[in-house]
Write a protein that holds these residues in place. Structure first.
Motif, mmCIF file in Angstrom:
data_model
loop_
_atom_site.group_PDB
_atom_site.id
_atom_site.type_symbol
_atom_site.label_atom_id
_atom_site.label_comp_id
_atom_site.label_asym_id
_atom_site.label_seq_id
_atom_site.Cartn_x
_atom_site.Cartn_y
_atom_site.Cartn_z
ATOM 1 N N ALA A 23 6.527 -15.485 5.322
ATOM 2 C CA ALA A 23 6.847 -14.374 4.722
ATOM 3 C C ALA A 23 4.907 -14.228 3.079
ATOM 4 C CB ALA A 23 7.557 -15.128 3.254
ATOM 5 N N ASP A 24 4.380 -14.862 3.052
ATOM 6 C CA ASP A 24 2.917 -14.951 2.833
ATOM 7 C C ASP A 24 2.165 -13.731 4.122
ATOM 8 O OD1 ASP A 24 3.505 -16.913 0.725
ATOM 9 O OD2 ASP A 24 2.021 -18.140 1.779
ATOM 10 N N ARG A 25 2.622 -14.096 5.282
ATOM 11 C CA ARG A 25 1.654 -12.599 5.757
ATOM 12 C C ARG A 25 3.208 -11.568 5.629
ATOM 13 N NH1 ARG A 25 3.824 -10.702 10.532
ATOM 14 N NH2 ARG A 25 5.186 -12.206 11.065
ATOM 15 N N ARG A 26 3.955 -11.620 5.515
ATOM 16 C CA ARG A 26 4.766 -10.114 5.343
ATOM 17 C C ARG A 26 4.394 -9.732 4.241
ATOM 18 N NH1 ARG A 26 10.814 -10.231 5.980
ATOM 19 N NH2 ARG A 26 10.327 -8.061 5.944
ATOM 20 N N TRP A 27 4.516 -9.983 3.303
ATOM 21 C CA TRP A 27 3.955 -10.072 1.822
ATOM 22 C C TRP A 27 2.800 -8.899 1.752
ATOM 23 C CZ3 TRP A 27 6.508 -8.092 -2.272
ATOM 24 C CH2 TRP A 27 5.359 -7.327 -3.651
ATOM 25 N N GLY A 28 1.662 -9.772 2.176
ATOM 26 C CA GLY A 28 0.532 -9.181 2.737
ATOM 27 C C GLY A 28 0.555 -7.958 3.382
ATOM 28 N N GLU A 29 1.188 -8.207 4.357
ATOM 29 C CA GLU A 29 0.875 -6.582 4.646
ATOM 30 C C GLU A 29 2.069 -5.141 4.017
ATOM 31 O OE1 GLU A 29 3.281 -7.556 8.758
ATOM 32 O OE2 GLU A 29 1.179 -8.883 9.222
ATOM 33 N N LEU A 30 3.003 -6.227 3.875
ATOM 34 C CA LEU A 30 4.066 -5.065 2.552
ATOM 35 C C LEU A 30 2.683 -4.457 1.504
ATOM 36 C CD1 LEU A 30 6.177 -3.718 2.108
ATOM 37 C CD2 LEU A 30 7.515 -5.819 0.658
ATOM 38 N N GLN A 32 0.004 -3.904 1.207
ATOM 39 C CA GLN A 32 -1.318 -3.448 2.004
ATOM 40 C C GLN A 32 -0.927 -1.834 2.393
ATOM 41 O OE1 GLN A 32 -4.826 -3.309 1.646
ATOM 42 N NE2 GLN A 32 -4.850 -5.831 1.475
ATOM 43 N N GLU A 33 0.440 -1.075 2.634
ATOM 44 C CA GLU A 33 1.252 -0.960 3.085
ATOM 45 C C GLU A 33 1.693 0.315 1.797
ATOM 46 O OE1 GLU A 33 4.930 -2.152 5.027
ATOM 47 O OE2 GLU A 33 3.293 -2.276 6.921
ATOM 48 N N VAL A 34 2.273 -0.348 0.848
ATOM 49 C CA VAL A 34 2.918 -0.045 -1.061
ATOM 50 C C VAL A 34 1.016 0.739 -1.045
ATOM 51 C CG1 VAL A 34 3.258 -0.923 -3.041
ATOM 52 C CG2 VAL A 34 4.491 -1.215 -1.162
ATOM 53 N N ARG A 35 0.253 0.739 -1.381
ATOM 54 C CA ARG A 35 -0.542 0.354 -1.909
ATOM 55 C C ARG A 35 -0.936 1.649 -1.692
ATOM 56 N NH1 ARG A 35 -3.939 -4.895 -1.749
ATOM 57 N NH2 ARG A 35 -3.612 -5.481 -3.350
ATOM 58 N N VAL A 36 -1.303 2.448 0.055
ATOM 59 C CA VAL A 36 -0.781 3.464 0.477
ATOM 60 C C VAL A 36 -0.203 4.351 -0.352
ATOM 61 C CG1 VAL A 36 -1.210 5.273 2.213
ATOM 62 C CG2 VAL A 36 -2.507 2.775 2.769
ATOM 63 N N ALA A 37 0.776 4.039 -0.041
ATOM 64 C CA ALA A 37 1.845 4.909 -0.842
ATOM 65 C C ALA A 37 2.491 5.875 -1.920
ATOM 66 C CB ALA A 37 3.623 4.595 0.027
ATOM 67 N N GLN A 38 1.608 4.145 -3.114
ATOM 68 C CA GLN A 38 1.214 4.312 -4.060
ATOM 69 C C GLN A 38 0.535 5.029 -5.105
ATOM 70 O OE1 GLN A 38 0.203 0.635 -5.793
ATOM 71 N NE2 GLN A 38 2.425 -0.325 -6.301
ATOM 72 N N THR A 39 -0.764 5.280 -4.038
ATOM 73 C CA THR A 39 -1.751 5.973 -4.368
ATOM 74 C C THR A 39 -1.519 8.160 -4.616
ATOM 75 O OG1 THR A 39 -3.712 4.695 -3.813
ATOM 76 C CG2 THR A 39 -3.880 6.831 -4.158
ATOM 77 N N GLY A 40 -0.833 8.300 -3.104
ATOM 78 C CA GLY A 40 -0.042 9.439 -2.965
ATOM 79 C C GLY A 40 0.495 9.863 -3.794
ATOM 80 N N PRO A 85 7.965 -2.980 -5.870
ATOM 81 C CA PRO A 85 8.205 -4.099 -5.280
ATOM 82 C C PRO A 85 6.508 -5.741 -6.005
ATOM 83 C CG PRO A 85 7.763 -2.473 -4.327
ATOM 84 C CD PRO A 85 7.934 -2.286 -5.078
ATOM 85 N N VAL A 86 5.604 -5.011 -6.610
ATOM 86 C CA VAL A 86 4.676 -5.239 -7.737
ATOM 87 C C VAL A 86 5.062 -5.973 -8.307
ATOM 88 C CG1 VAL A 86 3.141 -5.295 -8.509
ATOM 89 C CG2 VAL A 86 2.632 -4.097 -6.876
ATOM 90 N N SER A 87 6.379 -5.855 -9.367
ATOM 91 C CA SER A 87 7.200 -5.775 -10.592
ATOM 92 C C SER A 87 7.687 -7.029 -10.068
ATOM 93 C CB SER A 87 8.261 -4.906 -11.581
ATOM 94 O OG SER A 87 8.885 -4.734 -12.680
ATOM 95 N N VAL A 88 8.696 -6.928 -8.966
ATOM 96 C CA VAL A 88 9.718 -7.936 -7.893
ATOM 97 C C VAL A 88 8.843 -9.141 -8.196
ATOM 98 C CG1 VAL A 88 10.692 -8.521 -6.591
ATOM 99 C CG2 VAL A 88 11.141 -6.098 -7.501
ATOM 100 N N GLN A 100 12.870 -13.952 0.591
ATOM 101 C CA GLN A 100 14.215 -13.170 0.048
ATOM 102 C C GLN A 100 14.006 -11.648 -0.594
ATOM 103 O OE1 GLN A 100 14.569 -16.026 -0.721
ATOM 104 N NE2 GLN A 100 16.716 -17.791 -0.116
ATOM 105 N N THR A 101 12.175 -12.039 -1.486
ATOM 106 C CA THR A 101 11.070 -11.254 -2.232
ATOM 107 C C THR A 101 10.964 -9.846 -1.370
ATOM 108 O OG1 THR A 101 11.087 -12.764 -4.217
ATOM 109 C CG2 THR A 101 10.026 -11.124 -4.146
#
Length: 166
Positions: A23-30, A32-40, A85-88, A100-101
Motif C-alpha cells: 500500500a505504501d509503494r502503491r500510494w507513492g506511485e499514485l 507521483q502520477e497525480v502530481r503530473v495530472a494535477q499540474t496540467g 486523493p490527497v484530501s482522502v 483501501q485508501t
C-alpha cells in the motif's frame, strides 16, 4: 520468497512485501502520477477561468458560450477529482486503512483523468471554433480525442492485457 520452480531455479513472480508495504509503494506511485495530472489540469483550469474576463468573450455566440460553460464545469470537476486523493489520504491517515485508501484514490484518479480528457477535448473544440470557422474543426478535435484515448487508455490497457493474462 515467492516464486515457482522452473528449470532447476527459482523465478520470482512478485514482490516480497507485506500488504502495508505494498500500500505504501502503491500510494507513492499514485501520488507521483497525480502530481503530473494535477499540474496540467490546474494550469488549464486557471487559464479557463480568465477567459470570461477578456473582451472577446462578449462576442462569442451562444454555442461557444455553452461549450465554454461545459468546459469550465468539466475542468472544475477534473480538478476536484485529481486533488481528491490527497484530501482522502489526509483525512484517513493513521486510521489503518491505507490499502483501501489507495484503492479509492486510484479510482478517483481514473475519474479525474477521464474528466481531464473531456475538459481538454472541450477546450480544444472551443479554441478551434473561435480561431477558425473551418468545417474541419470537428475532424481535428476527433483526431486529437482519438490520440488521447490511444495514449491514455488503449495502449495502457493493451499492455496490461498482454503482460498479465499469460
Amino acid at each position: 520468497m515467492t516464486g515457482t520452480e522452473r528449470g532447476g531455479g527459482t523465478t520470482r513472480t512478485g514482490r516480497d512485501e507485506t500488504p502495508e508495504e505494498r500500500a505504501d509503494r502503491r500510494w507513492g506511485e499514485l501520488i507521483q502520477e497525480v502530481r503530473v495530472a494535477q499540474t496540467g489540469v490546474q494550469i488549464l483550469f486557471g487559464f479557463l477561468l480568465t477567459v470570461v474576463f477578456t473582451p472577446r468573450f462578449a462576442q462569442l455566440d451562444r454555442t461557444d458560450r455553452t461549450i465554454y460553460i461545459v468546459t469550465i464545469v468539466l475542468g472544475a470537476a477534473a480538478t476536484g477529482a485529481l486533488i481528491g486523493p490527497v484530501s482522502v489520504h489526509r483525512l484517513v491517515a493513521g486510521r489503518r486503512v491505507k490499502p483501501q485508501t489507495v484503492g479509492w484514490a486510484a479510482r478517483l484518479t481514473l475519474v479525474g483523468l477521464v474528466l481531464l480528457l473531456a475538459t481538454m477535448t472541450s477546450a480544444l473544440l472551443l479554441v478551434l471554433r473561435v480561431a477558425t470557422h473551418d468545417s474541419s474543426v470537428l475532424w481535428l478535435v476527433a483526431a486529437v480525442l482519438a490520440w488521447y484515448l490511444l495514449c491514455w487508455f488503449a495502449w495502457p490497457l493493451w499492455t496490461r492485457h498482454r503482460h498479465t493474462t499469460r
